[in-house]
Scaffold this active site. Structure first.
Site, short mmCIF file in Angstrom:
data_model
loop_
_atom_site.label_atom_id
_atom_site.label_comp_id
_atom_site.label_asym_id
_atom_site.label_seq_id
_atom_site.Cartn_x
_atom_site.Cartn_y
_atom_site.Cartn_z
N MET A 27 67.46 -25.17 36.02
CA MET A 27 66.24 -24.41 36.28
C MET A 27 66.58 -23.18 37.12
SD MET A 27 63.16 -27.10 36.43
CE MET A 27 63.36 -27.65 38.12
N GLY A 28 67.85 -22.77 37.12
CA GLY A 28 68.24 -21.59 37.90
C GLY A 28 68.35 -21.92 39.38
N HIS A 31 73.52 -23.42 42.52
CA HIS A 31 74.25 -23.77 43.74
C HIS A 31 75.50 -24.57 43.37
CE1 HIS A 31 72.47 -27.69 43.06
NE2 HIS A 31 71.24 -27.21 43.21
N GLY A 33 76.16 -27.60 43.23
CA GLY A 33 75.94 -28.75 42.34
C GLY A 33 76.04 -28.32 40.88
N HIS A 34 75.36 -27.22 40.54
CA HIS A 34 75.43 -26.70 39.17
C HIS A 34 76.87 -26.26 38.84
CE1 HIS A 34 71.15 -25.66 40.40
NE2 HIS A 34 70.95 -26.43 39.33
N LYS A 146 72.70 -36.95 41.01
CA LYS A 146 71.62 -36.77 41.99
C LYS A 146 70.25 -37.13 41.41
CE LYS A 146 69.11 -33.40 44.54
NZ LYS A 146 68.06 -33.12 43.53
N SER A 182 70.38 -29.08 46.83
CA SER A 182 69.24 -28.94 45.92
C SER A 182 68.63 -27.55 46.10
CB SER A 182 68.19 -30.01 46.27
OG SER A 182 66.93 -29.64 45.74
N SER A 183 68.09 -27.03 45.00
CA SER A 183 67.43 -25.72 45.08
C SER A 183 66.27 -25.77 46.06
CB SER A 183 66.91 -25.32 43.70
OG SER A 183 67.94 -25.42 42.75
P1 AMP Z 1 68.10 -28.43 38.27
O1 AMP Z 1 68.44 -26.97 38.16
O2 AMP Z 1 67.70 -28.86 39.62
O3 AMP Z 1 67.17 -28.89 37.16
O4 AMP Z 1 69.47 -29.21 37.99
C1 AMP Z 1 70.24 -28.95 36.85
C2 AMP Z 1 71.35 -29.97 36.76
O5 AMP Z 1 72.15 -29.91 37.94
C3 AMP Z 1 70.83 -31.42 36.68
O6 AMP Z 1 71.65 -32.16 35.80
C4 AMP Z 1 70.99 -31.89 38.11
O7 AMP Z 1 71.13 -33.30 38.21
C5 AMP Z 1 72.25 -31.19 38.51
N1 AMP Z 1 72.36 -31.11 39.98
C6 AMP Z 1 71.42 -30.63 40.84
N2 AMP Z 1 71.84 -30.78 42.12
C7 AMP Z 1 73.07 -31.37 42.05
C8 AMP Z 1 74.03 -31.78 43.03
N3 AMP Z 1 73.80 -31.63 44.34
N4 AMP Z 1 75.18 -32.36 42.61
C9 AMP Z 1 75.41 -32.52 41.27
N5 AMP Z 1 74.56 -32.14 40.31
C10 AMP Z 1 73.41 -31.57 40.68
#
Ligand code: AMP
Length: 284
Positions: A27-28, A31, A33-34, A146, A182-183
């Site tokens: 979702m942009g 960080h 994690g991505h 996560k 986390s974002s």
């Molecule tokens: P999001 O942009 O929050 O929808 O996350 C996109 C992908 O990144 C999803 O598969 C999340 O599980 C993963 N993600 C988000 N935060 C982390 C993190 N801290 N460590 C590993 N993967 C993450």
């Protein structure tokens, strides 16, 4: 790096990419994690693609869709530096054209835990993931541990619909004090940020207790509750020790009932953000 905005553009760009394609859905507000998912995809695949799409259908009324952090320019340069071949960053109308009515529902798995707190959330997730898998045709798709329930829902979706994609779940990337990156962490005040590691602290206590031999589900859930209660700013939404396939709450993490392992998860409300974290316990 090619940037596609429409279904047509993403289809023609996709055809030029070598197999297997590794895909990371985001979702942009990117960080570390991505980044870790994209690095893993790059190591295991011949080409890599990322999506940037803040999916309105997975946000409930009164949730933070309007305030979700968006910084596309920064995201695109980050993706370019990671060697991404194709980015799909569509508008809402492109993904959900006027009159869109079809949804994908994974049943009871999507109604527990996060699904109970956020009705309709996993229908939104499963629907958009199905659309994006169909448009991008990845051989492998990489998700973060996560969002533990999300990985279980997506595995179910892929199995039930027979989608030709391998789901790869990657470890949670954390700040030095344990907070899962986390974002939404950027919404936290200094005081809330100081309280936020209570989630990973609760999970660490569960792991320690489990390693000392504690298998009782109620006692492990209680350990999370008492840990969260130590932080005045934090309010617990749920503390769960559930079967990692069915998400049924477990009486005991040992034995046949937990043959698929256990997902230990919690959600905590701080004044400015709601945070989730989880860990996976192997069976036996
Ligand atoms: P999001 O942009 O929050 O929808 O996350 C996109 C992908 O990144 C999803 O598969 C999340 O599980 C993963 N993600 C988000 N935060 C982390 C993190 N801290 N460590 C590993 N993967 C993450």
């Amino acid at each position: 790096m090619r940037i596609a905005r429409t279904r047509l553009e993403v289809g023609s760009a996709r055809r030029t990419l070598p197999e297997p394609l590794g895909l990371v859905l985001t979702m942009g507000a990117l960080h570390e994690g991505h980044d870790s998912l994209l690095r893993r995809a790059a190591a295991e695949c011949e080409s890599i693609a990322a999506t940037i799409f803040v999916n309105p259908t997975q946000f409930g009324r009164g949730e933070d869709f309007g305030h979700y952090p968006r910084d596309e320019a920064a995201d695109l340069s980050r993706l370019e530096a990671l060697g991404v071949d194709l980015v799909f960053a569509p508008s809402t109308q492109e993904v959900y054209p006027a009159g869109f009515a079809t949804t994908v529902d994974v049943g009871p798995l999507g109604e527990r835990l996060e699904g109970a707190a956020r009705p309709g959330h996993f229908r939104g997730v499963a629907t958009v993931v199905t659309i994006l898998f169909d448009l991008l045709g990845p051989g492998r798709a990489f998700f973060g541990q996560k969002d533990g329930q999300q990985t279980i829902v997506i595995r179910r979706l892929v199995r039930d619909l027979g989608l030709p994609v391998e789901v790869v779940v990657c470890p949670t990337i954390r700040e030095p004090d344990g907070l899962a990156i986390s974002s939404r962490n950027r919404f936290l005040s200094a005081e809330e940020r100081a309280a936020a590691p209570v989630l990973s602290r609760a999970l660490a206590r569960v792991r320690e207790a489990y390693e000392r031999g504690e298998q009782n589900g109620d006692r492990l859930r209680e350990l999370m509750r008492t840990t969260v209660a130590e932080e005045d700013l934090a309010a617990l939404d749920y503390a769960s020790v559930a079967d990692a396939r069915s998400l049924d709450e477990l009486d005991s993490v040992g034995g046949a009932a937990a043959a698929d392992g256990a997902l230990v998860s919690l959600a905590v409300r701080l004044p400015s953000a709601r945070l989730i974290d989880c860990l996976y316990l192997e069976s036996g």
